[in-house]
Design an enzyme around this catalytic site. Structure first.
Site, mmCIF file in Angstrom:
data_model
loop_
_atom_site.group_PDB
_atom_site.id
_atom_site.type_symbol
_atom_site.label_atom_id
_atom_site.label_comp_id
_atom_site.label_asym_id
_atom_site.label_seq_id
_atom_site.Cartn_x
_atom_site.Cartn_y
_atom_site.Cartn_z
ATOM 1 N N SER A 15 0.803 -1.221 0.000
ATOM 2 C CA SER A 15 0.000 0.000 0.000
ATOM 3 C C SER A 15 0.837 1.271 0.000
ATOM 4 O O SER A 15 0.498 2.229 -0.713
ATOM 5 C CB SER A 15 -0.968 -0.008 1.187
ATOM 6 N N THR A 52 -7.378 -2.790 7.409
ATOM 7 C CA THR A 52 -7.393 -4.123 6.809
ATOM 8 C C THR A 52 -7.613 -5.186 7.879
ATOM 9 O O THR A 52 -7.853 -4.866 9.062
ATOM 10 C CB THR A 52 -6.104 -4.375 6.002
ATOM 11 N N LYS A 56 -11.901 -4.524 9.941
ATOM 12 C CA LYS A 56 -12.851 -3.791 9.099
ATOM 13 C C LYS A 56 -14.230 -3.675 9.746
ATOM 14 O O LYS A 56 -14.988 -2.743 9.438
ATOM 15 C CB LYS A 56 -12.961 -4.457 7.723
ATOM 16 N N ASN A 77 -13.143 0.134 5.347
ATOM 17 C CA ASN A 77 -11.708 -0.017 5.102
ATOM 18 C C ASN A 77 -11.013 1.320 4.872
ATOM 19 O O ASN A 77 -9.805 1.360 4.678
ATOM 20 C CB ASN A 77 -11.446 -0.937 3.898
ATOM 21 N N ASP A 93 -13.362 -0.934 -0.827
ATOM 22 C CA ASP A 93 -13.220 -2.275 -1.390
ATOM 23 C C ASP A 93 -14.334 -2.541 -2.410
ATOM 24 O O ASP A 93 -14.134 -3.288 -3.373
ATOM 25 C CB ASP A 93 -13.284 -3.342 -0.290
ATOM 26 N N GLY A 117 -16.068 -17.782 1.666
ATOM 27 C CA GLY A 117 -15.704 -16.977 2.817
ATOM 28 C C GLY A 117 -16.859 -16.111 3.274
ATOM 29 O O GLY A 117 -17.711 -15.705 2.476
ATOM 30 N N TYR A 193 -3.872 -11.148 -3.697
ATOM 31 C CA TYR A 193 -2.984 -10.526 -4.689
ATOM 32 C C TYR A 193 -1.528 -10.945 -4.551
ATOM 33 O O TYR A 193 -0.677 -10.539 -5.358
ATOM 34 C CB TYR A 193 -3.086 -8.998 -4.618
ATOM 35 N N GLY A 214 -6.243 -10.590 -7.158
ATOM 36 C CA GLY A 214 -6.813 -9.408 -6.530
ATOM 37 C C GLY A 214 -6.044 -8.112 -6.645
ATOM 38 O O GLY A 214 -6.471 -7.103 -6.074
#
Length: 411
Positions: A15, A52, A56, A77, A93, A117, A193, A214
């Site tokens: 990030s 994160t 969240k 987020n 997101d 999930g 990702y 991702g």
């Protein structure tokens, strides 16, 4: 800090780099225990914060306002401190997942969507699927009636979305579902990702399905967060450039080819030119085991060597932003190449057979032509690019770098 990311474990976050590319160099990482969340938000000592895993949902009662979409999703987020000091929560997101669908070419409208999930990201995906007009949305959890054993009964599933950490570094071999068992699939999306292409994405693409990891979601949610932080608009071409830069920086360059074709020499130069770390698979084997590849084969046989090579290969394949020079026979085990392809662009180096070095290469002793005939189909099958290494190695490295950077490989 003025801007940053909070979470429980942030060691592999990219990030700060994404926000730096967007023009925000004052972006930091801050790992927090859940017990410290209340104090952190009470201090209000920031302008904008991303949140994160696993906070969240936990941050919701600590905010003054939560925008309608984030409230409906039940997860935040992005938090912005307003001019009056008010803390406002958003869910970017949602924007990131919409961008991921567009990037992968996966349409949700009218589709039956199966979400793996049940955490905060799962709720975000559900909201995005509802907004897109999905005909049916079902969620898989570990302990619910719809779980990872019963889900294969949903043979009408058309879009599969993974929101779990299964398959994420360092468990790169993990795969939360077998897409081949859903005969009506039209697309697969994975919010993971790292690696760039998870095992789930790789399996989906092997079936000819549109699929993506991702990274587009990560970058585009950051773009939207940047807009909220600064009250600005990021142009689409800027966002696309940031995504491509991050993808390029995280990708590995994997060199394959015959023994003696110059993978180590060219790889070392390629690493220098691209600012990457360099790993030589044979050198790593020798350093870790105390035996060179030739000694392994002479004393313990090729099968034992290949088994150990696969162990070392698995650890190197988990790297990001590296140049990896493989052994000549690394391609003979499909699991090696499956792992190396997750983060890597595979480049096959070629050289005239009569120019190949054969000293201390026991498998070349019976004839280079025979060895090449057996391995050539594998080199050709796995190579994304093929480059002739018949001149200046530095020029070969420059050619590889130029061709890789001009090649827009899907994530």
């Amino acid at each position: 800090m003025s801007f940053g990311l909070i979470g429980a474990k942030l060691g592999h976050s990219c990030s700060p780099r994404i926000h730096a590319l967007l023009g925000n160099g004052d972006y930091r990482l801050l790992e927090l225990d859940e017990s410290a969340l209340g104090k952190f938000f009470a201090a209000r000592d920031f302008r904008g914060i991303n949140v994160t895993i696993p906070y969240k949902r936990a941050v919701l009662p600590l905010l003054d306002q939560v925008d309608e979409r984030a409230s409906r999703i039940g997860a935040v987020n992005t938090v912005v401190r307003g001019p009056d000091g008010c803390l406002i929560g958003y869910n970017t997101d949602f924007d990131g997942f919409q961008a991921l669908c567009a990037y992968a070419g996966v349409e949700l409208s009218g589709k039956r969507v199966l979400i793996l999930g049940s955490g905060g990201t799962s709720q975000t995906v559900r909201a995005a699927a509802e907004a897109a007009g999905a005909s049916e949305i079902r969620t898989v959890s570990r302990s619910g009636a719809l779980n990872y054993e019963t889900m294969y009964g949903l043979r009408d599933t058309e879009v599969l979305v993974n929101t779990t950490p299964v398959g994420m570094f360092p468990d790169n071999d993990g795969c939360p579902a077998d897409p081949a068992r859903f005969p009506n699939l039209a697309g697969v999306l994975d919010v993971v990702y790292n690696p760039l292409r998870t095992e789930l994405v790789a399996r989906a693409r092997a079936l000819g399905l549109p699929a993506s990891g991702g990274l587009p979601m990560l970058v585009m949610q950051a773009v939207r967060a940047h807009e909220l932080f600064f009250g600005c608009k990021v142009e689409p071409q800027t966002a696309a450039r940031v995504l491509q830069t991050i993808a390029d920086e995280r990708a590995d360059y994997v060199l394959i080819g015959m023994p003696g074709c110059g993978k180590t020499t060219v790889g070392t130069l390629l690493a220098e030119q691209s600012g990457r770390r360099f790993f030589d698979l044979d050198a790593e084997i020798a350093a870790r085991s105390g035996r060179t590849a030739a000694e392994w084969i002479r004393t313990r046989g090729e099968d034992a060597f290949r088994a150990y090579e696969s162990e070392v290969c698995a650890s190197l394949a988990a790297e990001s932003g590296a140049v990896i020079a493989c052994g000549g026979g690394t391609v003979t085990r499909s699991e090696n190449m499956r792992r190396l392809c997750r983060n890597g662009t595979v480049i096959c180096l070629t050289r005239p057979l009569d120019a190949l070095a054969t000293a201390d290469r026991p498998l070349s002793a019976d004839g280079v032509a025979h060895l090449y005939k057996a391995r050539r189909p594998l080199y050709e099958a796995y190579a994304d690019l093929t480059v002739e290494n018949d001149g200046d190695p530095a020029q070969t490295a420059r050619e590889i770098l130029a061709r890789v950077r001009n090649r827009k490989e899907p994530l």
